[in-house]
Motif scaffolding. Structure first.
Motif: not given
Length: 280
Positions: A174-190
């Motif tokens: 049902a969320v597909a009818n609204n905004i799907v928020a993606a939350l990312n935390f980055y512990p390690s990055m190149p």
């Protein structure tokens, strides 16, 4: 920087990107859910000490697996991608102790955001909870390292189409009818590469059907995206990114001999006017 070419075919949806240093706040999260902000990048949002400990806990975790669903990467937790509800929630239940072990004795920064947003929404008469079924309950996050070998670590995709794969018996559909928020935390990055690239395009059902991506949203081809403007978020360890996952996004290739690109990821969005669901 923005690619300034403009498509004559695909609809261009302007990006609203906010980048700053500090801690994430509830008002900004709500702005993403309302569509006022497309992408939010918070620099130095959690400590390097916590980031290093999470990375070490990921590397030595007995729940670490290789993805086998056609999206190259290693992960701890459960993904709803290309799974029905019963399979996804059963896997989430099984993976819970391994997800908990990613944080060890640390205060879980993902659950901290979840709990803060839950209190705020409750004051507005809106329930926020983890998605669930008879088989179990979603985890608060999953830990991921993408490992694509082409132009991208993670090919361009959207996060809406995959909600439709689970069918009507999966409450997150049902969320597909609204905004799907993606939350990312980055512990390690190149040091180089691994940028989160967001294109100025929010595909419609017709767009996805034209590409044969109705229930996956993955991957959009280089030819399809070539004329569309994009914006790169240049991330570092300790950063947080929150985006409207309905926009096409992907992860640029990072140098092979550099640090691993590790993220903690989850999704959330309105399933009903008085209900926000959280899942992985």
């Amino acid at each position: 920087m923005l690619n300034k070419e403009v498509s004559k075919v695909q609809a261009i949806s302007p990006l609203s990107i906010k980048e700053r240093t500090g801690t994430i706040n509830i008002a900004e999260i709500i702005s993403v859910l309302k569509g006022e902000i497309t992408g939010l990048h918070i620099k130095q949002a959690f400590s390097i000490e916590a980031a290093d400990e999470i990375t070490a806990n990921f590397t030595g975790n007995p729940g670490l697996k290789e993805r086998t669903d056609g999206v190259p990467g290693q992960y701890i937790g459960a993904s709803h991608y290309r799974k029905d509800a019963s399979t996804y929630f059963a896997e989430a239940q099984e993976a819970r102790p391994f997800v908990d072990a990613v944080f060890g004795n640390l205060l879980d920064p993902v659950r901290g955001v979840f709990d803060g947003l839950k209190r705020h929404l409750h004051s507005q008469g809106i329930e926020l909870r983890l998605a669930q079924s008879e088989q179990g309950q979603a985890n608060v996050c999953r830990a991921l390292c993408w490992s694509g070998t082409g132009t991208y670590d993670l090919e361009p995709h959207d996060d809406v189409a995959q909600l439709l794969y689970g069918g009507n018996d999966c409450e997150i559909s049902a969320v597909a009818n609204n905004i799907v928020a993606a939350l990312n935390f980055y512990p390690s990055m190149p040091k180089e590469g691994g940028n989160l690239r967001i294109w100025s395009h929010k595909p419609t059902v017709a767009d996805r059907k034209s590409q044969g991506l109705e229930t996956t949203g993955y991957p959009y081809s280089t030819a399809y995206l070539e004329p569309i403007p994009f914006y790169d978020l240049h991330l570092k360890a300790g950063d947080i990114a929150l985006i409207d996952g309905g926009y096409v996004h992907g992860v640029t290739r990072h140098s092979i001999n550099d640090k691993r690109r590790l993220l903690l990821n989850c999704f959330f969005g309105f399933a009903q006017p008085d209900l926000v669901l959280w899942w992985t």
